[in-house]
Design a protein around this motif. Sequence first.
Motif, PDB file in Angstrom:
ATOM      1  N   PHE A 338      17.142  71.367   4.733  1.00  0.00           N
ATOM      2  CA  PHE A 338      17.480  70.077   4.113  1.00  0.00           C
ATOM      3  C   PHE A 338      16.226  69.260   3.812  1.00  0.00           C
ATOM      4  O   PHE A 338      16.258  68.338   2.982  1.00  0.00           O
ATOM      5  CB  PHE A 338      18.416  69.300   5.039  1.00  0.00           C
ATOM      6  N   THR A 339      15.122  69.602   4.464  1.00  0.00           N
ATOM      7  CA  THR A 339      13.870  68.859   4.246  1.00  0.00           C
ATOM      8  C   THR A 339      13.395  68.919   2.799  1.00  0.00           C
ATOM      9  O   THR A 339      12.562  68.106   2.392  1.00  0.00           O
ATOM     10  CB  THR A 339      12.757  69.415   5.154  1.00  0.00           C
ATOM     11  N   ARG A 340      13.914  69.856   2.012  1.00  0.00           N
ATOM     12  CA  ARG A 340      13.519  69.926   0.604  1.00  0.00           C
ATOM     13  C   ARG A 340      13.906  68.647  -0.139  1.00  0.00           C
ATOM     14  O   ARG A 340      13.278  68.287  -1.139  1.00  0.00           O
ATOM     15  CB  ARG A 340      14.172  71.133  -0.066  1.00  0.00           C
ATOM     16  N   LEU A 341      14.961  67.987   0.346  1.00  0.00           N
ATOM     17  CA  LEU A 341      15.401  66.760  -0.321  1.00  0.00           C
ATOM     18  C   LEU A 341      14.751  65.509   0.252  1.00  0.00           C
ATOM     19  O   LEU A 341      14.862  64.441  -0.346  1.00  0.00           O
ATOM     20  CB  LEU A 341      16.926  66.619  -0.194  1.00  0.00           C
ATOM     21  N   THR A 342      14.098  65.654   1.417  1.00  0.00           N
ATOM     22  CA  THR A 342      13.600  64.464   2.112  1.00  0.00           C
ATOM     23  C   THR A 342      12.669  63.609   1.255  1.00  0.00           C
ATOM     24  O   THR A 342      12.878  62.392   1.145  1.00  0.00           O
ATOM     25  CB  THR A 342      12.910  64.879   3.423  1.00  0.00           C
ATOM     26  N   PRO A 343      11.627  64.164   0.611  1.00  0.00           N
ATOM     27  CA  PRO A 343      10.740  63.297  -0.201  1.00  0.00           C
ATOM     28  C   PRO A 343      11.486  62.585  -1.318  1.00  0.00           C
ATOM     29  O   PRO A 343      11.233  61.416  -1.604  1.00  0.00           O
ATOM     30  CB  PRO A 343       9.696  64.283  -0.754  1.00  0.00           C
ATOM     31  N   ARG A 344      12.415  63.306  -1.931  1.00  0.00           N
ATOM     32  CA  ARG A 344      13.151  62.722  -3.047  1.00  0.00           C
ATOM     33  C   ARG A 344      14.029  61.560  -2.585  1.00  0.00           C
ATOM     34  O   ARG A 344      14.052  60.500  -3.215  1.00  0.00           O
ATOM     35  CB  ARG A 344      14.006  63.809  -3.700  1.00  0.00           C
ATOM     36  N   LEU A 345      14.726  61.755  -1.474  1.00  0.00           N
ATOM     37  CA  LEU A 345      15.608  60.701  -0.972  1.00  0.00           C
ATOM     38  C   LEU A 345      14.806  59.505  -0.478  1.00  0.00           C
ATOM     39  O   LEU A 345      15.189  58.346  -0.698  1.00  0.00           O
ATOM     40  CB  LEU A 345      16.486  61.255   0.153  1.00  0.00           C
ATOM     41  N   GLU A 346      13.682  59.769   0.191  1.00  0.00           N
ATOM     42  CA  GLU A 346      12.841  58.661   0.658  1.00  0.00           C
ATOM     43  C   GLU A 346      12.297  57.855  -0.515  1.00  0.00           C
ATOM     44  O   GLU A 346      12.211  56.625  -0.457  1.00  0.00           O
ATOM     45  CB  GLU A 346      11.695  59.206   1.510  1.00  0.00           C
ATOM     46  N   ARG A 347      11.951  58.556  -1.580  1.00  0.00           N
ATOM     47  CA  ARG A 347      11.413  57.857  -2.748  1.00  0.00           C
ATOM     48  C   ARG A 347      12.486  56.995  -3.412  1.00  0.00           C
ATOM     49  O   ARG A 347      12.204  55.878  -3.871  1.00  0.00           O
ATOM     50  CB  ARG A 347      10.880  58.891  -3.736  1.00  0.00           C
ATOM     51  N   ILE A 348      13.717  57.504  -3.456  1.00  0.00           N
ATOM     52  CA  ILE A 348      14.807  56.722  -4.047  1.00  0.00           C
ATOM     53  C   ILE A 348      14.991  55.414  -3.286  1.00  0.00           C
ATOM     54  O   ILE A 348      15.090  54.332  -3.880  1.00  0.00           O
ATOM     55  CB  ILE A 348      16.120  57.539  -4.027  1.00  0.00           C
ATOM     56  N   VAL A 349      15.044  55.520  -1.955  1.00  0.00           N
ATOM     57  CA  VAL A 349      15.228  54.321  -1.139  1.00  0.00           C
ATOM     58  C   VAL A 349      14.055  53.365  -1.322  1.00  0.00           C
ATOM     59  O   VAL A 349      14.236  52.144  -1.501  1.00  0.00           O
ATOM     60  CB  VAL A 349      15.404  54.710   0.344  1.00  0.00           C
ATOM     61  N   ARG A 350      12.841  53.896  -1.293  1.00  0.00           N
ATOM     62  CA  ARG A 350      11.654  53.049  -1.415  1.00  0.00           C
ATOM     63  C   ARG A 350      11.606  52.354  -2.776  1.00  0.00           C
ATOM     64  O   ARG A 350      11.335  51.144  -2.869  1.00  0.00           O
ATOM     65  CB  ARG A 350      10.411  53.908  -1.192  1.00  0.00           C
ATOM     66  N   GLN A 351      11.892  53.124  -3.828  1.00  0.00           N
ATOM     67  CA  GLN A 351      11.809  52.559  -5.175  1.00  0.00           C
ATOM     68  C   GLN A 351      12.900  51.524  -5.423  1.00  0.00           C
ATOM     69  O   GLN A 351      12.641  50.444  -5.955  1.00  0.00           O
ATOM     70  CB  GLN A 351      11.925  53.697  -6.196  1.00  0.00           C
ATOM     71  N   THR A 352      14.130  51.852  -5.007  1.00  0.00           N
ATOM     72  CA  THR A 352      15.239  50.913  -5.208  1.00  0.00           C
ATOM     73  C   THR A 352      15.007  49.629  -4.410  1.00  0.00           C
ATOM     74  O   THR A 352      15.272  48.520  -4.888  1.00  0.00           O
ATOM     75  CB  THR A 352      16.567  51.571  -4.795  1.00  0.00           C
ATOM     76  N   ALA A 353      14.515  49.784  -3.183  1.00  0.00           N
ATOM     77  CA  ALA A 353      14.258  48.604  -2.346  1.00  0.00           C
ATOM     78  C   ALA A 353      13.170  47.717  -2.963  1.00  0.00           C
ATOM     79  O   ALA A 353      13.278  46.476  -2.944  1.00  0.00           O
ATOM     80  CB  ALA A 353      13.861  49.033  -0.941  1.00  0.00           C
TER      81      ALA A 353
END
Length: 810
Positions: A338-353
């Motif tokens: 599942f770590t393959r998605l981790t950078p992408r999901l973290e970036r979504i949260v960071r960018q949206t925030a």
Amino acid sequence: MSTLSLDSMIKQSWANGLPDPDILAVFLEEAEELTNRNKYLHLFLKDTSNTTALQALQRDLHTIKGGARMVTASGIADLAHEMESVYTDFVSNRRPATKKVLELLVASHDWLADAVFILQQHVNPPTPTLLIEALEQFGRNPDSLKTIPKESLQAQREAILIAKENQDSQYLAKDISEMPSMLRDTHEEDQSASSNEMIRISGGLIEHMINLSGESAINRARIDMGISSLTNSIEEMGTTVQRLADQLRRMEIELEAQILSQIDEELIDNEDFDPLEMDQYSSLNQLSKSLTESASDLVDINHTLLEKTRDSESLLLQLSRTQTELQDGLMNSRMVPFTRLTPRLERIVRQTANELNKSVELSIINADDEMDRTILERITSPLEHMLRNAVDHGIETTSTRLKSGKERSGRITLEVHREGSEIVIQLTDDGRGIDVEAVRSKAISQGLIDADDNSLSDLDIMQYIFNAGLSTSQQVTQISGRGVGMDVVISEVRQLGGSVSVVSELGKGSSFTMRLPLTVAVSDALVVRAADRYYAIPLVQIERVVRVNPEKLYDYYQSNDATLNFEDTEYRVRYLNEILSGNKLNELVVNTNTSLPLIIIKNRTGQNIALQVDQIAGSRIEVVVKPLGQQLSNIPGVSAATIMGDGSVMLILDLIALMRNAQLAKNITKAADAQRGRIESKSTILVVDDSVTVRKVTSRFLERQGFNVAVAKDGIDAIKILQDMTPDMILLDIEMPRMDGFEVATQVRHNNRLKQIPIIMITSRTGEKHRERALEIGVNDYMGKPFQEKELLDKMQKLLGEGVSLTNEG
């Protein structure tokens, strides 16, 4: 632009720095697929009222917009947002689909496809200002759209291609003196690359290979079962041949003794006469010797066949090991962390925030867990939508959080774990929660629920946020507001055969739970029996198996206690046959068993649950999992099926889902039983006889009279049937294998549930002694074979009472 190098073009196009290469690669793969999915666009152009095509285009653009914003491709994001607005107007019939706007949308789709190509060269495409202005103009006034702007990326494509050619040609202009070192370095790189060579294989091909491997495993199991049966037959034949040889040897000895005894003593005393010279003795002796030799040959042939089958069994064992390794290798090729998605999901949260001026922290638990690549790819978009909604709708602004006494930064937790045959993804935030009244009002305005309907709980109303177009947001932004995101989530998860639910507490946060099937092709399972049916249970769901006193279980079921105390632990226990068919544990099972198996289920919720079955029918076996198909995929508690070695189909149970839906199944069964009781007024007759002819003739005769008929081939079979049903009458034979009629009648008369059932014994034993014993046991009537049909009907009518209508057709 064509005179620039590719490196300088890349630097100029990404003013704010290059995006994460892993995230960019994932987005490009997804975006290329979505922009090339022209079937929905063609469907829409043919029929502008096609709602399915409109919603599909709307969801695709919503996904492209989110991904583009994540890699800071603002041009793609802005255009996708405006195109989505136009499609939203079409869905709600607020704007007409004119010829001009259709041309504008086609031009915009073409621009997106070119933009994705340019982005693949790591060049950020410029913002299509003219197209965006034209789409905004249509949104304000559809009649004002007169001309379609000619905005294209062809010049940029050509410039990039020329720049790439110039860059590639630079390698040809190297000084010749550098060539040897370059060749040496290239050779070393080729060697290291060859040792770790990677190839790309389509997911469909891998899926096809896994299916073929599964079919091979099924065929091997069937051959294995056939060879095992053949070995047993050959061993039985060997025993028979050996017995035949012994009998021939004894016959030869007996024959010789009888002939010698018949020879006249005077002839024996004559030394010139040999008894072997007698024709009768000679022919019988030769025949006996020949039979003995034939029996010896049969013994040799039997040994040869046995050796051959043993060799085949050994080869099948080796084939099984190879098959398992092949299957494991194919399955591992699909498993990714599942770590393959981790950078992408973290970036979504960071960018949206950052865009919303909020402070948000994302924590991912158990990210190292592996899951099927196909599932991981398909849940990526739903997870992105859920995270955006969590940041936008869930997490409050910093000032609001501080006033509420919360920490400055909002927290979003994404936990991945496995429950039985399901992958469970839980997304939790500590934000404002879901405003149930706002959701109710929106659902009422859309006609989803009645305004005066008070039967729905708050939890039920929360689930309406997954409906298309339902959003409680007061304004539409590029992040959210149209009610499309959660529709994408529920649509994708349902296509995977999963489910999504939400629980929330106003002011404290929300928790979304996504349950997805674990699509593996092979599973280790335990075979169990419930009544007369067999089921497979995956070992990953089982903690252990214990044996329990049947009387203790029976008392527990009768008392309706919430839990059963076992080994100083309280367990919530259910009976598998009751869950599946509604039949409770009866006294026959209790009386005929010294102990009953109890399966302790692995459960992460902290609740101790167990399932009782009638028998553990098989040890650990490897089953090939087959999907049930769309017609049966929604049955709760049944995850898949498998094909056994004899060709029969066995259902694979999901114990977690089965126990979760046990109460619902119980209520449905009660309602069905009540309805069945109102509809069916026929009496059920159980015919027990070891003769196929008698069973067939009697059952056909009774069916003509309007009865429901069940048949049993002997006493043991009758007892099994009586565990699952309560007939209105039993027609019983006496002489039967395994258990005779007297024993069956005794079991029935000593069972509280069955002791009132009338029994008519029909047998060829018409002696007074047998009649007296039957009546002593409690048999209601006694008839001899062959019986007269009218006499049998009269006796049945007398015992069943006047409530049953009988007609004589014979």
